[in-house]
Design a protein around this motif. Structure first.
Motif, PDB file in Angstrom:
ATOM      1  N   GLN A 149       0.831  -1.201   0.000  1.00 42.27           N
ATOM      2  CA  GLN A 149       0.000   0.000   0.000  1.00 42.27           C
ATOM      3  C   GLN A 149       0.869   1.255   0.000  1.00 42.27           C
ATOM      4  O   GLN A 149       0.557   2.239  -0.671  1.00 42.27           O
ATOM      5  N   GLY A 150       1.978   1.218   0.741  1.00 42.05           N
ATOM      6  CA  GLY A 150       2.902   2.356   0.762  1.00 42.05           C
ATOM      7  C   GLY A 150       3.535   2.581  -0.600  1.00 42.05           C
ATOM      8  O   GLY A 150       3.665   3.716  -1.061  1.00 42.05           O
ATOM      9  N   ARG A 151       3.926   1.474  -1.272  1.00 44.78           N
ATOM     10  CA  ARG A 151       4.506   1.590  -2.620  1.00 44.78           C
ATOM     11  C   ARG A 151       3.490   2.127  -3.615  1.00 44.78           C
ATOM     12  O   ARG A 151       3.808   2.945  -4.460  1.00 44.78           O
ATOM     13  N   ALA A 152       2.260   1.657  -3.524  1.00 48.88           N
ATOM     14  CA  ALA A 152       1.210   2.108  -4.437  1.00 48.88           C
ATOM     15  C   ALA A 152       0.926   3.595  -4.232  1.00 48.88           C
ATOM     16  O   ALA A 152       0.736   4.335  -5.199  1.00 48.88           O
ATOM     17  N   ALA A 153       0.943   4.031  -2.975  1.00 46.22           N
ATOM     18  CA  ALA A 153       0.710   5.447  -2.687  1.00 46.22           C
ATOM     19  C   ALA A 153       1.860   6.297  -3.222  1.00 46.22           C
ATOM     20  O   ALA A 153       1.635   7.375  -3.785  1.00 46.22           O
ATOM     21  N   GLN A 154       3.098   5.809  -3.079  1.00 44.68           N
ATOM     22  CA  GLN A 154       4.242   6.550  -3.606  1.00 44.68           C
ATOM     23  C   GLN A 154       4.202   6.600  -5.127  1.00 44.68           C
ATOM     24  O   GLN A 154       4.525   7.614  -5.732  1.00 44.68           O
ATOM     25  N   ALA A 155       3.822   5.487  -5.746  1.00 45.42           N
ATOM     26  CA  ALA A 155       3.739   5.448  -7.208  1.00 45.42           C
ATOM     27  C   ALA A 155       2.684   6.411  -7.721  1.00 45.42           C
ATOM     28  O   ALA A 155       2.830   6.990  -8.793  1.00 45.42           O
ATOM     29  N   ALA A 156       1.635   6.590  -6.944  1.00 47.28           N
ATOM     30  CA  ALA A 156       0.576   7.518  -7.341  1.00 47.28           C
ATOM     31  C   ALA A 156       0.927   8.958  -6.970  1.00 47.28           C
ATOM     32  O   ALA A 156       0.147   9.867  -7.222  1.00 47.28           O
ATOM     33  N   GLY A 157       2.091   9.146  -6.371  1.00 48.76           N
ATOM     34  CA  GLY A 157       2.538  10.497  -6.011  1.00 48.76           C
ATOM     35  C   GLY A 157       1.881  11.031  -4.765  1.00 48.76           C
ATOM     36  O   GLY A 157       1.845  12.227  -4.545  1.00 48.76           O
ATOM     37  N   GLN A 158       1.366  10.134  -3.936  1.00 48.80           N
ATOM     38  CA  GLN A 158       0.691  10.550  -2.710  1.00 48.80           C
ATOM     39  C   GLN A 158       1.605  10.311  -1.527  1.00 48.80           C
ATOM     40  O   GLN A 158       2.513   9.501  -1.583  1.00 48.80           O
ATOM     41  N   LYS A 160       1.974   8.940   2.455  1.00 49.68           N
ATOM     42  CA  LYS A 160       1.433   7.766   3.128  1.00 49.68           C
ATOM     43  C   LYS A 160       0.047   8.092   3.660  1.00 49.68           C
ATOM     44  O   LYS A 160      -0.138   9.105   4.324  1.00 49.68           O
ATOM     45  N   PRO A 161      -0.926   7.246   3.393  1.00 43.97           N
ATOM     46  CA  PRO A 161      -2.248   7.494   3.959  1.00 43.97           C
ATOM     47  C   PRO A 161      -2.216   7.298   5.468  1.00 43.97           C
ATOM     48  O   PRO A 161      -1.539   6.414   5.960  1.00 43.97           O
ATOM     49  N   ASP A 162      -2.940   8.144   6.188  1.00 43.95           N
ATOM     50  CA  ASP A 162      -2.961   8.066   7.639  1.00 43.95           C
ATOM     51  C   ASP A 162      -3.545   6.728   8.066  1.00 43.95           C
ATOM     52  O   ASP A 162      -4.570   6.307   7.585  1.00 43.95           O
ATOM     53  N   GLY A 163      -2.841   6.050   8.971  1.00 43.00           N
ATOM     54  CA  GLY A 163      -3.320   4.784   9.489  1.00 43.00           C
ATOM     55  C   GLY A 163      -3.074   3.611   8.565  1.00 43.00           C
ATOM     56  O   GLY A 163      -3.624   2.552   8.766  1.00 43.00           O
ATOM     57  N   ALA A 164      -2.247   3.771   7.532  1.00 40.58           N
ATOM     58  CA  ALA A 164      -2.069   2.680   6.585  1.00 40.58           C
ATOM     59  C   ALA A 164      -0.634   2.180   6.501  1.00 40.58           C
ATOM     60  O   ALA A 164      -0.312   1.451   5.608  1.00 40.58           O
ATOM     61  N   GLN A 165       0.242   2.570   7.393  1.00 43.02           N
ATOM     62  CA  GLN A 165       1.633   2.138   7.295  1.00 43.02           C
ATOM     63  C   GLN A 165       2.198   1.928   8.683  1.00 43.02           C
ATOM     64  O   GLN A 165       1.991   2.732   9.561  1.00 43.02           O
ATOM     65  N   HIS A 166       2.906   0.845   8.867  1.00 44.24           N
ATOM     66  CA  HIS A 166       3.601   0.608  10.131  1.00 44.24           C
ATOM     67  C   HIS A 166       4.670   1.674  10.310  1.00 44.24           C
ATOM     68  O   HIS A 166       5.217   2.179   9.347  1.00 44.24           O
ATOM     69  N   ALA A 167       4.985   1.982  11.538  1.00 44.44           N
ATOM     70  CA  ALA A 167       6.093   2.884  11.803  1.00 44.44           C
ATOM     71  C   ALA A 167       7.385   2.113  11.578  1.00 44.44           C
ATOM     72  O   ALA A 167       7.609   1.073  12.162  1.00 44.44           O
ATOM     73  N   ALA A 168       8.194   2.620  10.716  1.00 45.26           N
ATOM     74  CA  ALA A 168       9.486   1.996  10.443  1.00 45.26           C
ATOM     75  C   ALA A 168      10.494   2.510  11.452  1.00 45.26           C
ATOM     76  O   ALA A 168      10.277   3.531  12.093  1.00 45.26           O
TER      77      ALA A 168
END
Length: 180
Positions: A149-158, A160-168
């Motif tokens: 989901q993080g890769r897809a958001a980056q590819a779309a130029g967005q 990280k969506p809130d609540g959609a990515q673990h804290a690295a």
């Protein structure tokens, strides 16, 4: 006299990354029992979130927080609400950045989960309900899903969506979290 030594053989140093559990504890716990009874079969909604928060990066110490939220009831009436933040302090040494991220967001919550699951089951039972038995969570699949989901958001130029990515590792809770 003998030429043999009484000293015990020295253990070999680990060749790969090492993970050490330093401590684990309840960070926050809430149980609400509105007391309402429903006649129909209640739905149980469960949310799981994992965060890794650096505590002492020079020594590889991180706090991993497993957040579990459960609500049982109907759309109109809540039977109970449980919110648990179960945390552990972990020390990771000898790991690359990508290995460390996977260890923090897969292995550490996997180690914490049985204890958090038991706390939720006991708490709901003590609250007067059948024990809520949470099915095992596949943290590997959750991690991969969130990375995709993080890769897809980056590819779309967005962002990280809130609540959609673990804290690295190195991220703060405000800018990275994951939810199932």
């Amino acid at each position: 006299m003998s030429d043999t030594s009484d000293a015990a053989p020295q253990p070999q140093q680990p060749t790969g990354p090492s993970l050490r559990v330093m401590n684990q504890y309840i960070k926050d716990l809430s149980f609400e029992n509105p007391g309402a009874r429903v006649n129909e079969q209640p739905n149980v909604d469960l949310g799981i979130d994992v965060q890794a928060i650096p505590q002492n990066q020079s020594e590889g110490v991180y706090e991993v927080v497993l957040k579990m939220n459960a609500r049982a009831g109907t759309q109109q009436t809540a039977l109970f609400l449980v919110e648990l933040q179960y945390a552990g302090l972990f020390q990771i040494q000898g790991a690359s950045q990508s290995d460390m991220e996977a260890m923090l967001l897969i292995e550490c919550p996997r180690l914490l989960f049985p204890f958090a699951r038991s706390i939720v089951a006991n708490l709901t039972q003590e609250g007067g309900f059948p024990a809520l038995r949470i099915d095992p969570v596949d943290f590997t699949a959750l991690y991969r899903q969130q990375k995709e989901q993080g890769r897809a958001a980056q590819a779309a130029g967005q962002a990280k969506p809130d609540g959609a990515q673990h804290a690295a590792p190195g991220e703060t809770p405000e800018n990275g979290n994951g939810q199932a």
